[in-house]
Design a protein around this motif. Structure first.
Motif, mmCIF file in Angstrom:
data_model
loop_
_atom_site.group_PDB
_atom_site.id
_atom_site.type_symbol
_atom_site.label_atom_id
_atom_site.label_comp_id
_atom_site.label_asym_id
_atom_site.label_seq_id
_atom_site.Cartn_x
_atom_site.Cartn_y
_atom_site.Cartn_z
ATOM 1 N N VAL A 4 0.838 -1.208 0.000
ATOM 2 C CA VAL A 4 0.000 0.000 0.000
ATOM 3 C C VAL A 4 0.867 1.250 0.000
ATOM 4 O O VAL A 4 0.660 2.183 -0.797
ATOM 5 N N PHE A 5 1.872 1.292 0.893
ATOM 6 C CA PHE A 5 2.718 2.496 0.951
ATOM 7 C C PHE A 5 3.611 2.616 -0.278
ATOM 8 O O PHE A 5 3.952 3.729 -0.699
ATOM 9 N N ALA A 6 4.014 1.485 -0.878
ATOM 10 C CA ALA A 6 4.772 1.564 -2.121
ATOM 11 C C ALA A 6 3.938 2.218 -3.212
ATOM 12 O O ALA A 6 4.463 2.978 -4.047
ATOM 13 N N THR A 7 2.640 1.943 -3.219
ATOM 14 C CA THR A 7 1.749 2.591 -4.183
ATOM 15 C C THR A 7 1.696 4.101 -3.957
ATOM 16 O O THR A 7 1.722 4.894 -4.912
ATOM 17 N N PHE A 8 1.618 4.511 -2.673
ATOM 18 C CA PHE A 8 1.612 5.945 -2.371
ATOM 19 C C PHE A 8 2.908 6.625 -2.830
ATOM 20 O O PHE A 8 2.880 7.724 -3.389
ATOM 21 N N VAL A 52 6.190 13.176 4.110
ATOM 22 C CA VAL A 52 4.860 12.979 4.705
ATOM 23 C C VAL A 52 4.478 11.502 4.677
ATOM 24 O O VAL A 52 4.024 10.938 5.686
ATOM 25 N N ILE A 53 4.654 10.845 3.531
ATOM 26 C CA ILE A 53 4.296 9.426 3.432
ATOM 27 C C ILE A 53 5.176 8.588 4.361
ATOM 28 O O ILE A 53 4.703 7.665 5.039
ATOM 29 N N ALA A 54 6.487 8.911 4.412
ATOM 30 C CA ALA A 54 7.385 8.161 5.288
ATOM 31 C C ALA A 54 7.010 8.350 6.755
ATOM 32 O O ALA A 54 7.060 7.401 7.552
ATOM 33 N N THR A 55 6.622 9.567 7.138
ATOM 34 C CA THR A 55 6.220 9.824 8.523
ATOM 35 C C THR A 55 4.982 9.022 8.893
ATOM 36 O O THR A 55 4.914 8.394 9.967
ATOM 37 N N VAL A 56 3.987 9.036 8.008
ATOM 38 C CA VAL A 56 2.768 8.262 8.265
ATOM 39 C C VAL A 56 3.095 6.775 8.357
ATOM 40 O O VAL A 56 2.592 6.057 9.233
#
Length: 245
Positions: A4-8, A52-56
């Motif tokens: 999921v995060f790779a997609t983001f 931002v994505i890494a923090t989440v």
């Protein structure tokens, strides 16, 4: 979660510096390093979007790992009672009185101290106004406590004038849709944690004029053992064992 995060990450405009390999799989490997807090240093966020994505992902990953660890610890550290119950209660005469009997055995072979048992009868009854009610009756046990439940325990209820089962037959139990509920609890001597177990029987499982096979036997050294293979073995009473008069 890594997918999921790779997609983001892939949706952003070059959010990861030194991404290798390029494309989705590079973002996936970066997600694995981030959520695992490895931090190799080759790849790192290089844009506000990437930060931002890494923090989440870091907060989500830490909370998820903590939650999973706590749930698994609570699940596997919980002791299991492993108390075996006989498949069929029996009703038979003992010392001139009809007796409801069922038995339990401690399959863990550890000591359960201060074990206590409760037996209840649940059946359909009619109120004075004709209303059908499921009522619960406590059935008094001859011995409801066991100081050291290690091997087996035969629980007995005397069917006398004070018993809710007095005067009832198998047909009466079927007509009132009766059910027995037996619950056991005690304290594990090793872990000092509470052990609980429960067994229920419907009226069809009760055997009238039957007896249990003996579980206990002694070896050549005089040590007492329990043969759990005979836990559910019952036999009909012989003519000699039947009550007279």
């Amino acid at each position: 979660m890594n997918l999921v995060f790779a997609t983001f990450y892939s949706m952003g405009l070059h959010p990861i510096a030194n991404q290798y390999p390029a494309g989705f799989w590079g973002a996936f490997f970066f997600s694995v390093e981030t959520i695992a807090t490895v931090g190799y240093g080759d790849m790192h966020p290089q844009s506000v979007y990437g930060h931002v994505i890494a923090t989440v992902e870091i907060f989500t990953g830490m909370m998820s790992i903590a939650l999973i660890t706590g749930v698994m610890f609570a699940r596997f550290s919980r002791p299991h009672a492993r108390i075996m119950f006989s498949h069929n209660p029996v009703i038979r005469p003992i010392d001139g009185q009809m007796m409801l009997m069922m038995r339990a055995a401690n399959a863990r072979q550890n000591v359960i101290v201060d074990a206590s048992a409760r037996l209840r009868l649940i059946r359909q009854e009619s109120a004075v106004e004709g209303l059908q009610i499921r009522r619960i009756h406590d059935l008094h046990l001859v011995r409801h406590q066991h100081p050291m439940f290690v091997l087996s325990w035969t629980l007995m209820h005397v069917i006398d004038e004070s018993s809710p089962l007095y005067g009832m037959t198998a047909a009466d139990l079927a007509r009132t849709d009766s059910m027995l509920v037996l619950s056991l609890d005690g304290t594990d001597e090793t872990t000092t944690q509470t052990m609980r177990s429960r067994q229920s029987y419907n009226h069809e499982q009760i055997r009238w004029q039957y007896a249990y096979a003996d579980l206990l036997y002694k070896d050549e050294d005089g040590q007492m053992h329990v043969d759990y293979t005979r836990m559910n073995e019952i036999r009909p009473l012989t003519v000699v064992e039947q009550p007279t008069g």
